[in-house]
Write a protein that holds these residues in place. Structure first.
Motif, PDB file in Angstrom:
ATOM      1  N   GLN A  99      -2.889   5.203 -10.062  1.00 26.65           N
ATOM      2  CA  GLN A  99      -3.414   3.834 -10.063  1.00 26.65           C
ATOM      3  C   GLN A  99      -4.007   3.496  -8.694  1.00 26.65           C
ATOM      4  O   GLN A  99      -5.040   2.852  -8.592  1.00 26.65           O
ATOM      5  CB  GLN A  99      -2.302   2.828 -10.404  1.00 26.65           C
ATOM      6  CG  GLN A  99      -1.668   3.049 -11.743  1.00 26.65           C
ATOM      7  CD  GLN A  99      -2.645   2.824 -12.888  1.00 26.65           C
ATOM      8  OE1 GLN A  99      -3.730   2.305 -12.714  1.00 26.65           O
ATOM      9  NE2 GLN A  99      -2.255   3.228 -14.066  1.00 26.65           N
ATOM     10  N   TYR A 100      -3.338   3.936  -7.640  1.00 27.16           N
ATOM     11  CA  TYR A 100      -3.821   3.702  -6.282  1.00 27.16           C
ATOM     12  C   TYR A 100      -5.209   4.328  -6.097  1.00 27.16           C
ATOM     13  O   TYR A 100      -6.090   3.725  -5.480  1.00 27.16           O
ATOM     14  CB  TYR A 100      -2.837   4.275  -5.263  1.00 27.16           C
ATOM     15  CG  TYR A 100      -3.259   4.078  -3.832  1.00 27.16           C
ATOM     16  CD1 TYR A 100      -2.980   2.885  -3.171  1.00 27.16           C
ATOM     17  CD2 TYR A 100      -3.933   5.076  -3.140  1.00 27.16           C
ATOM     18  CE1 TYR A 100      -3.371   2.688  -1.861  1.00 27.16           C
ATOM     19  CE2 TYR A 100      -4.331   4.888  -1.826  1.00 27.16           C
ATOM     20  CZ  TYR A 100      -4.045   3.693  -1.193  1.00 27.16           C
ATOM     21  OH  TYR A 100      -4.448   3.512   0.109  1.00 27.16           O
ATOM     22  N   PRO A 128      -9.036   0.489  -1.018  1.00 20.83           N
ATOM     23  CA  PRO A 128      -7.615   0.153  -0.934  1.00 20.83           C
ATOM     24  C   PRO A 128      -7.254  -0.703   0.278  1.00 20.83           C
ATOM     25  O   PRO A 128      -6.455  -1.626   0.175  1.00 20.83           O
ATOM     26  CB  PRO A 128      -6.902   1.492  -0.877  1.00 20.83           C
ATOM     27  CG  PRO A 128      -7.892   2.508  -1.259  1.00 20.83           C
ATOM     28  CD  PRO A 128      -9.242   1.925  -1.064  1.00 20.83           C
ATOM     29  N   TRP A 144       2.610   1.618  -3.470  1.00 22.22           N
ATOM     30  CA  TRP A 144       1.694   2.084  -4.512  1.00 22.22           C
ATOM     31  C   TRP A 144       1.343   3.558  -4.319  1.00 22.22           C
ATOM     32  O   TRP A 144       1.256   4.298  -5.296  1.00 22.22           O
ATOM     33  CB  TRP A 144       0.424   1.234  -4.523  1.00 22.22           C
ATOM     34  CG  TRP A 144       0.587  -0.045  -5.265  1.00 22.22           C
ATOM     35  CD1 TRP A 144       1.384  -1.098  -4.941  1.00 22.22           C
ATOM     36  CD2 TRP A 144      -0.055  -0.403  -6.483  1.00 22.22           C
ATOM     37  NE1 TRP A 144       1.269  -2.091  -5.865  1.00 22.22           N
ATOM     38  CE2 TRP A 144       0.390  -1.701  -6.825  1.00 22.22           C
ATOM     39  CE3 TRP A 144      -0.971   0.234  -7.307  1.00 22.22           C
ATOM     40  CZ2 TRP A 144      -0.043  -2.359  -7.954  1.00 22.22           C
ATOM     41  CZ3 TRP A 144      -1.416  -0.423  -8.429  1.00 22.22           C
ATOM     42  CH2 TRP A 144      -0.952  -1.700  -8.755  1.00 22.22           C
ATOM     43  N   ILE A 156      -8.379   2.270  -7.037  1.00 24.36           N
ATOM     44  CA  ILE A 156      -8.784   1.099  -6.248  1.00 24.36           C
ATOM     45  C   ILE A 156      -9.945   1.508  -5.357  1.00 24.36           C
ATOM     46  O   ILE A 156      -9.808   2.404  -4.518  1.00 24.36           O
ATOM     47  CB  ILE A 156      -7.601   0.573  -5.411  1.00 24.36           C
ATOM     48  CG1 ILE A 156      -6.438   0.189  -6.325  1.00 24.36           C
ATOM     49  CG2 ILE A 156      -8.035  -0.619  -4.563  1.00 24.36           C
ATOM     50  CD1 ILE A 156      -5.151  -0.134  -5.589  1.00 24.36           C
ATOM     51  N   GLN A 190       0.833  -1.201   0.000  1.00 23.34           N
ATOM     52  CA  GLN A 190       0.000   0.000   0.000  1.00 23.34           C
ATOM     53  C   GLN A 190       0.871   1.256   0.000  1.00 23.34           C
ATOM     54  O   GLN A 190       0.620   2.186  -0.778  1.00 23.34           O
ATOM     55  CB  GLN A 190      -0.936  -0.008   1.204  1.00 23.34           C
ATOM     56  CG  GLN A 190      -1.982   1.079   1.144  1.00 23.34           C
ATOM     57  CD  GLN A 190      -3.044   0.920   2.212  1.00 23.34           C
ATOM     58  OE1 GLN A 190      -2.808   0.330   3.268  1.00 23.34           O
ATOM     59  NE2 GLN A 190      -4.219   1.449   1.945  1.00 23.34           N
ATOM     60  N   TRP A 211      -8.298  -4.259  -0.438  1.00 22.37           N
ATOM     61  CA  TRP A 211      -7.525  -4.801  -1.554  1.00 22.37           C
ATOM     62  C   TRP A 211      -6.110  -5.148  -1.107  1.00 22.37           C
ATOM     63  O   TRP A 211      -5.601  -6.235  -1.401  1.00 22.37           O
ATOM     64  CB  TRP A 211      -7.502  -3.791  -2.702  1.00 22.37           C
ATOM     65  CG  TRP A 211      -7.038  -4.349  -3.991  1.00 22.37           C
ATOM     66  CD1 TRP A 211      -7.776  -5.038  -4.899  1.00 22.37           C
ATOM     67  CD2 TRP A 211      -5.712  -4.277  -4.545  1.00 22.37           C
ATOM     68  NE1 TRP A 211      -7.004  -5.387  -5.979  1.00 22.37           N
ATOM     69  CE2 TRP A 211      -5.728  -4.934  -5.781  1.00 22.37           C
ATOM     70  CE3 TRP A 211      -4.531  -3.708  -4.099  1.00 22.37           C
ATOM     71  CZ2 TRP A 211      -4.600  -5.041  -6.584  1.00 22.37           C
ATOM     72  CZ3 TRP A 211      -3.402  -3.817  -4.890  1.00 22.37           C
ATOM     73  CH2 TRP A 211      -3.448  -4.483  -6.120  1.00 22.37           C
TER      74      TRP A 211
END
Length: 134
Positions: A19-20, A26, A12, A23, A9, A29
């Motif tokens: 891109q983070y 997060p 990213w 999600i 985490q 994920w």
């Protein structure tokens, strides 16, 4: 969330914030990714360690297993927990980033490249050892 999920985490967030942001959840994920990474480390650790040598002492075994765990963690971090080079940001706009961010991006890319080479070497050695067994 385990240490692998936290590492992923944070990585990213730093290297691929766009891109983070895509999600939806997060925390969930990366929690699941961390669990999957932990399982992969467990499996890969014993593959790297291989069978116990007959004359191995207790301390030698502990050292071998610890070393194989660290190698497995490095491989999993490179393959599962860091965004692909194509997904990281800053390729075209590195000039706009702070120096510390550019430097961290370069370091992560260097580590990823090194881990990939290590993984290929380990796989080649394993194949060689397997082919030499009667």
């Amino acid at each position: 969330m385990n240490k692998y999920g936290k590492f992923a985490q944070e990585t990213w967030k730093m290297t691929a914030p766009s891109q983070y942001a895509l999600i939806p959840d997060p925390d969930e994920w990366f929690r699941k990714l961390g669990e999957e990474a932990m399982n992969q480390v467990g499996e890969l650790q014993y593959q790297i360690a291989g069978p116990d040598p007959e004359d191995e002492t207790y301390l030698e075994k502990v050292g071998r297993l610890n070393a194989s765990r660290m190698q497995a963690e490095e491989i999993v971090r490179a393959e599962m927990l860091t965004p692909d080079v194509m997904e990281t940001e800053g390729d075209d706009s590195d000039e706009d980033l702070p120096e510390s961010t550019r430097l961290m991006h370069e370091i992560l890319q260097s580590f990823n490249h090194g881990y990939q080479e290590d993984l290929e070497t380990l796989r080649a050695e394993e194949m060689d050892q397997n082919s030499q067994r009667p």
